[in-house]
Design a protein around this motif. Structure first.
Motif, PDB file in Angstrom:
ATOM      1  N   ILE A  26      45.167  62.399 -43.547  1.00 47.86           N
ATOM      2  CA  ILE A  26      45.445  61.241 -42.680  1.00 47.86           C
ATOM      3  C   ILE A  26      45.834  60.037 -43.530  1.00 47.86           C
ATOM      4  CG2 ILE A  26      44.411  59.597 -41.062  1.00 47.86           C
ATOM      5  CD1 ILE A  26      42.612  61.885 -40.078  1.00 47.86           C
ATOM      6  N   GLY A  27      45.111  59.858 -44.616  1.00 46.46           N
ATOM      7  CA  GLY A  27      45.399  58.724 -45.493  1.00 46.46           C
ATOM      8  C   GLY A  27      46.788  58.791 -46.097  1.00 46.46           C
TER       9      GLY A  27
ATOM     10  N   VAL B  31      38.957  56.018 -34.117  1.00 46.80           N
ATOM     11  CA  VAL B  31      39.466  57.277 -34.666  1.00 46.80           C
ATOM     12  C   VAL B  31      39.528  57.142 -36.187  1.00 46.80           C
ATOM     13  CG1 VAL B  31      40.752  57.898 -32.596  1.00 46.80           C
ATOM     14  CG2 VAL B  31      41.861  56.526 -34.382  1.00 46.80           C
ATOM     15  N   ASN B  32      39.605  58.262 -36.883  1.00 51.44           N
ATOM     16  CA  ASN B  32      39.516  58.218 -38.347  1.00 51.44           C
ATOM     17  C   ASN B  32      40.614  57.377 -38.993  1.00 51.44           C
ATOM     18  OD1 ASN B  32      37.379  59.886 -37.909  1.00 51.44           O
ATOM     19  ND2 ASN B  32      38.083  61.542 -39.253  1.00 51.44           N
ATOM     20  N   ALA B  33      41.838  57.490 -38.469  1.00 54.54           N
ATOM     21  CA  ALA B  33      42.934  56.696 -39.038  1.00 54.54           C
ATOM     22  C   ALA B  33      42.635  55.210 -38.916  1.00 54.54           C
ATOM     23  CB  ALA B  33      44.248  57.040 -38.337  1.00 54.54           C
ATOM     24  N   GLY B  34      42.171  54.793 -37.752  1.00 59.44           N
ATOM     25  CA  GLY B  34      41.839  53.388 -37.552  1.00 59.44           C
ATOM     26  C   GLY B  34      40.680  52.937 -38.417  1.00 59.44           C
ATOM     27  N   ALA B  35      39.712  53.839 -38.636  1.00 59.39           N
ATOM     28  CA  ALA B  35      38.552  53.490 -39.455  1.00 59.39           C
ATOM     29  C   ALA B  35      38.949  53.265 -40.913  1.00 59.39           C
ATOM     30  CB  ALA B  35      37.498  54.582 -39.352  1.00 59.39           C
ATOM     31  N   ILE B  36      39.915  54.078 -41.397  1.00 58.30           N
ATOM     32  CA  ILE B  36      40.391  53.895 -42.777  1.00 58.30           C
ATOM     33  C   ILE B  36      41.036  52.519 -42.933  1.00 58.30           C
ATOM     34  CG2 ILE B  36      42.015  54.715 -44.514  1.00 58.30           C
ATOM     35  CD1 ILE B  36      41.651  57.529 -43.330  1.00 58.30           C
ATOM     36  N   VAL B  37      41.918  52.175 -42.001  1.00 55.90           N
ATOM     37  CA  VAL B  37      42.584  50.874 -42.064  1.00 55.90           C
ATOM     38  C   VAL B  37      41.571  49.742 -41.902  1.00 55.90           C
ATOM     39  CG1 VAL B  37      44.318  49.383 -41.003  1.00 55.90           C
ATOM     40  CG2 VAL B  37      44.747  51.835 -41.224  1.00 55.90           C
ATOM     41  N   CYS B  38      40.618  49.931 -41.001  1.00 52.23           N
ATOM     42  CA  CYS B  38      39.611  48.904 -40.755  1.00 52.23           C
ATOM     43  C   CYS B  38      38.820  48.601 -42.022  1.00 52.23           C
ATOM     44  CB  CYS B  38      38.670  49.373 -39.650  1.00 52.23           C
ATOM     45  SG  CYS B  38      37.736  48.060 -38.872  1.00 52.23           S
ATOM     46  N   SER B  39      38.531  49.654 -42.788  1.00 53.42           N
ATOM     47  CA  SER B  39      37.791  49.463 -44.041  1.00 53.42           C
ATOM     48  C   SER B  39      38.569  48.575 -45.003  1.00 53.42           C
ATOM     49  CB  SER B  39      37.517  50.815 -44.700  1.00 53.42           C
ATOM     50  OG  SER B  39      36.716  51.629 -43.874  1.00 53.42           O
ATOM     51  N   SER B  40      39.893  48.719 -44.992  1.00 48.18           N
ATOM     52  CA  SER B  40      40.717  47.956 -45.935  1.00 48.18           C
ATOM     53  C   SER B  40      40.792  46.480 -45.566  1.00 48.18           C
ATOM     54  CB  SER B  40      42.133  48.545 -45.979  1.00 48.18           C
ATOM     55  OG  SER B  40      42.832  48.275 -44.783  1.00 48.18           O
ATOM     56  N   LEU B  41      40.335  46.135 -44.352  1.00 49.03           N
ATOM     57  CA  LEU B  41      40.429  44.746 -43.895  1.00 49.03           C
ATOM     58  C   LEU B  41      39.173  43.936 -44.185  1.00 49.03           C
ATOM     59  CD1 LEU B  41      42.096  45.349 -40.416  1.00 49.03           C
ATOM     60  CD2 LEU B  41      43.189  44.534 -42.508  1.00 49.03           C
TER      61      LEU B  41
ATOM     62  N   LYS C 211      53.547  53.418 -44.598  1.00 50.85           N
ATOM     63  CA  LYS C 211      53.302  52.062 -45.083  1.00 50.85           C
ATOM     64  C   LYS C 211      52.213  51.353 -44.279  1.00 50.85           C
ATOM     65  CE  LYS C 211      56.740  52.215 -48.091  1.00 50.85           C
ATOM     66  NZ  LYS C 211      57.199  53.602 -47.865  1.00 50.85           N
ATOM     67  N   VAL C 212      51.264  52.132 -43.772  1.00 49.87           N
ATOM     68  CA  VAL C 212      50.169  51.555 -42.991  1.00 49.87           C
ATOM     69  C   VAL C 212      49.022  51.154 -43.892  1.00 49.87           C
ATOM     70  CG1 VAL C 212      48.474  51.973 -41.163  1.00 49.87           C
ATOM     71  CG2 VAL C 212      50.779  52.906 -40.968  1.00 49.87           C
ATOM     72  N   CYS C 213      48.724  51.972 -44.892  1.00 51.35           N
ATOM     73  CA  CYS C 213      47.533  51.765 -45.695  1.00 51.35           C
ATOM     74  C   CYS C 213      47.876  51.823 -47.175  1.00 51.35           C
ATOM     75  CB  CYS C 213      46.487  52.832 -45.363  1.00 51.35           C
ATOM     76  SG  CYS C 213      44.928  52.634 -46.237  1.00 51.35           S
ATOM     77  N   LEU C 214      47.453  50.817 -47.919  1.00 52.77           N
ATOM     78  CA  LEU C 214      47.615  50.801 -49.360  1.00 52.77           C
ATOM     79  C   LEU C 214      46.280  51.138 -50.029  1.00 52.77           C
ATOM     80  CD1 LEU C 214      49.765  47.546 -49.664  1.00 52.77           C
ATOM     81  CD2 LEU C 214      50.573  49.920 -49.535  1.00 52.77           C
ATOM     82  N   CYS C 215      46.263  51.247 -51.352  1.00 51.19           N
ATOM     83  CA  CYS C 215      45.028  51.547 -52.090  1.00 51.19           C
ATOM     84  C   CYS C 215      44.323  52.752 -51.475  1.00 51.19           C
ATOM     85  CB  CYS C 215      44.101  50.342 -52.112  1.00 51.19           C
ATOM     86  SG  CYS C 215      44.843  48.858 -52.807  1.00 51.19           S
ATOM     87  N   LEU C 216      45.071  53.825 -51.244  1.00 51.06           N
ATOM     88  CA  LEU C 216      44.592  54.968 -50.481  1.00 51.06           C
ATOM     89  C   LEU C 216      43.259  55.503 -50.967  1.00 51.06           C
ATOM     90  CD1 LEU C 216      45.001  57.264 -48.450  1.00 51.06           C
ATOM     91  CD2 LEU C 216      46.262  58.491 -50.216  1.00 51.06           C
TER      92      LEU C 216
ATOM     93  N   ARG D 105      42.339  64.261 -30.609  1.00 54.52           N
ATOM     94  CA  ARG D 105      41.152  64.422 -31.423  1.00 54.52           C
ATOM     95  C   ARG D 105      41.022  63.244 -32.400  1.00 54.52           C
ATOM     96  NH1 ARG D 105      36.988  67.506 -30.468  1.00 54.52           N
ATOM     97  NH2 ARG D 105      36.726  68.129 -32.647  1.00 54.52           N
ATOM     98  N   PHE D 106      39.778  62.911 -32.704  1.00 49.64           N
ATOM     99  CA  PHE D 106      39.515  61.731 -33.532  1.00 49.64           C
ATOM    100  C   PHE D 106      40.091  61.841 -34.941  1.00 49.64           C
ATOM    101  CE2 PHE D 106      36.167  64.686 -34.510  1.00 49.64           C
ATOM    102  CZ  PHE D 106      35.850  64.475 -35.845  1.00 49.64           C
ATOM    103  N   ASN D 107      40.329  63.081 -35.410  1.00 51.89           N
ATOM    104  CA  ASN D 107      40.832  63.257 -36.777  1.00 51.89           C
ATOM    105  C   ASN D 107      42.280  63.763 -36.800  1.00 51.89           C
ATOM    106  OD1 ASN D 107      40.340  65.802 -35.833  1.00 51.89           O
ATOM    107  ND2 ASN D 107      39.074  66.468 -37.556  1.00 51.89           N
ATOM    108  N   LYS D 108      43.018  63.463 -35.728  1.00 48.76           N
ATOM    109  CA  LYS D 108      44.405  63.909 -35.618  1.00 48.76           C
ATOM    110  C   LYS D 108      45.320  63.103 -36.541  1.00 48.76           C
ATOM    111  CE  LYS D 108      47.221  66.548 -33.031  1.00 48.76           C
ATOM    112  NZ  LYS D 108      47.068  67.998 -32.871  1.00 48.76           N
ATOM    113  N   LEU D 109      46.319  63.776 -37.142  1.00 51.75           N
ATOM    114  CA  LEU D 109      47.339  63.099 -37.954  1.00 51.75           C
ATOM    115  C   LEU D 109      48.400  62.549 -37.008  1.00 51.75           C
ATOM    116  CD1 LEU D 109      46.034  65.249 -40.000  1.00 51.75           C
ATOM    117  CD2 LEU D 109      48.145  64.938 -41.290  1.00 51.75           C
ATOM    118  N   PHE D 110      48.120  61.371 -36.466  1.00 53.67           N
ATOM    119  CA  PHE D 110      49.019  60.841 -35.441  1.00 53.67           C
ATOM    120  C   PHE D 110      48.842  59.332 -35.366  1.00 53.67           C
ATOM    121  CE2 PHE D 110      50.658  60.180 -31.107  1.00 53.67           C
ATOM    122  CZ  PHE D 110      51.794  60.989 -31.151  1.00 53.67           C
ATOM    123  N   LEU D 111      49.950  58.589 -35.202  1.00 56.66           N
ATOM    124  CA  LEU D 111      49.927  57.138 -35.021  1.00 56.66           C
ATOM    125  C   LEU D 111      50.607  56.792 -33.707  1.00 56.66           C
ATOM    126  CD1 LEU D 111      50.959  56.054 -38.638  1.00 56.66           C
ATOM    127  CD2 LEU D 111      48.645  56.219 -37.698  1.00 56.66           C
TER     128      LEU D 111
END
Length: 485
Positions: free
Chosen positions: A280-281, A217-227, A288-293, A200-206
């Motif tokens: 997810i965040g 997926v949502n996890a990737g979108a969060i990281v993408c925003s930080s870039l 250690k994937v995403c900072l400034c959560l 699922r797109f909102n799964k807590l999984f890496l």
């Protein structure tokens, strides 16, 4: 010196004994033997080509037309001289349109087929409007719109295409494209994978490298925003504002400066119901994937998902992707070819939630859906299409949108593998009449069009000055012989 060159060019274009000017040829084509043209006749013929009077490329022509009509005796008709004055600033584009040099030559016929597909999908009553975001639940299940924009700027819309709706997950490929445009592929994918997750797109999984599987997926979108590039990452308010300006500017450029807004009501609604995304965040923070959560969550899932578009403005965004990153109605390069290629690849493999494999199999085109009911569909090198209808199936895709996309590819040969040799042939709207390939389409210069049109025997015949009702000093005049052919 410049005056002499201009006069020589003008004399060359006026020399009807060799090559009549494009302005003259266009007048004869529209006038159909008459000495004047009613302005509404010209505008109706223009609409039939797929061009809109509001097209930014035609602004000078439309402004001149409006001012010229104010000074005519009846405010309606144009003689040849006035017509040439109105169209000369955009003559190459207009000639390409009227000579069917665009990617969809018979645009009226194609639009009629689109209307039929729209009506067929309109009858569907299945699906439920998303209610886990309270603001989305307020939309009527009857809303249904389809807009398209070709790589040449031909436009067609049917249904509720001016109604604003939130991009939601449809923004994911767009912000990924901005990130790759800013940083390049290697840098972006050092933080995000490229594989479908199968979850699922909102799964807590890496993935096994502790990275989000992909940007859709949502996890990737969060990281993408930080870039996405910012001036400072130390002060939340200034960083947030800078992010917002950067992405909004990109989206507006992709949309050709058509409507791109923001729904504060949806922003507030998502902030109050976004526990899963915060989970997810925090999970990625632990890895250690995403900072400034807090910053990236607010930016990714609150601000960007709440950006509003209409079917019409979003179709230009999709067409910008179809056109390799250049907006069709402004000619402005918005995204790098690298960013567009990567974005379309991931849309094709990961863009439709858990229906991505089925969609790639049956439709065979890059697409991205969102829980507001939108589907962003790209036909590379041809057009962008946006469907919007709030009722969703169990996988989170618009019921009517999926049906429309499926029917579209059943009728037209848009599937990525429809053009294999020895394959059953479908209708190809890129060919006039469906079966005869146009020799050329796309940008051409004045002289190329002039030579092709004036010397094309089946379309133009030489007549005497008396028969043509033209100035008798013109020794040879060309007239459209049979416009229907």
């Amino acid at each position: 010196m410049k005056k002499g060159i201009d006069e020589a060019t003008s004399d060359k274009r006026r020399n009807a004994g060799i090559l009549p000017s494009l302005e003259d040829l266009l007048f004869y084509a529209v006038a159909e033997g008459q000495e004047t043209i009613p302005a509404h006749k010209f505008l109706t013929a223009l609409k039939a080509t797929g061009l809109c009077t509001g097209d930014p490329r035609l602004k000078e022509c439309m402004d001149t037309l409006k001012e010229t009509l104010k000074n005519t005796s009846d405010g309606v008709t144009l003689d040849r001289h006035l017509f040439k004055k109105c169209v000369q600033s955009n003559i190459v584009l207009l000639t390409q349109a009227f000579r069917k040099k665009f990617v969809i030559p018979d645009f009226q016929s194609f639009s009629s087929h689109i209307d039929e597909l729209y009506e067929s999908a309109k009858n569907l009553t299945e699906g439920q409007v998303a209610d886990y975001i309270p603001q989305l639940a307020k939309f009527s299940s009857d809303l249904w719109g389809v807009s398209l924009c070709t790589v040449d700027g031909q436009r067609h819309s049917v249904g509720d295409t001016k109604e604003p709706f939130c991009l939601q997950s449809c923004v994911k490929p767009l912000k990924y494209a901005v990130a790759v445009h800013d940083h390049g592929t290697e840098h972006v994918h050092s933080f995000i994978g490229k594989e479908p997750s199968g979850l699922r797109f909102n799964k807590l999984f890496l993935d096994e490298d502790d990275k989000p599987h992909n940007p859709m997926v949502n996890a990737g979108a969060i990281v993408c925003s930080s870039l996405i590039k910012v001036n400072s990452i130390h002060d939340l308010p200034s960083c947030y504002d800078q992010h917002s300006i950067t992405v909004m500017d990109f989206l507006k450029m992709m949309a050709g400066n058509e409507y791109v807004g923001f729904s504060n009501a949806t922003f507030q609604s998502e902030r109050e119901s976004g526990d899963r995304n915060f989970a997810i965040g925090y999970y990625m923070k632990e890895k250690k994937v995403c900072l400034c959560l807090k910053e990236w969550l607010h930016f990714s899932f609150l601000f960007l998902c709440a950006i509003e578009v209409t079917c019409e403005s979003a179709s230009v965004m999709a067409a910008t992707l179809a056109n390799g990153g250049i907006c069709p109605i402004t000619g402005e390069r918005v995204l790098s070819p690298e960013a567009v290629r990567n974005t379309l690849s991931l849309m094709h493999s990961c863009g439709m939630y858990d229906f991505s494999g089925q969609f790639a199999f049956h439709v065979g085109l890059p697409a991205k859906s969102g829980v507001a009911g939108g589907i962003l569909l790209v036909v590379p090198n041809v057009m962008g299409i946006v469907c919007w209808s709030p009722p969703l199936d169990k996988l989170g895709n618009s019921v009517r949108g999926i049906q429309f996309c499926t029917d579209l590819v059943e009728h037209f040969n848009f599937h990525n593998y429809d053009n294999l040799r020895h394959f059953a042939k479908k209708h190809d709207p890129r060919r006039e009449g469906g079966d005869q390939r146009q020799s050329t389409f796309g940008p051409m210069d004045y002289e190329s069009l002039q030579q092709e049109l004036a010397l094309k025997a089946p379309l133009w015949k030489e007549v005497s000055p008396t028969e043509s009702h033209q100035d008798t000093s013109t020794t040879v005049v060309y007239r459209m012989d049979n416009i229907s052919k």
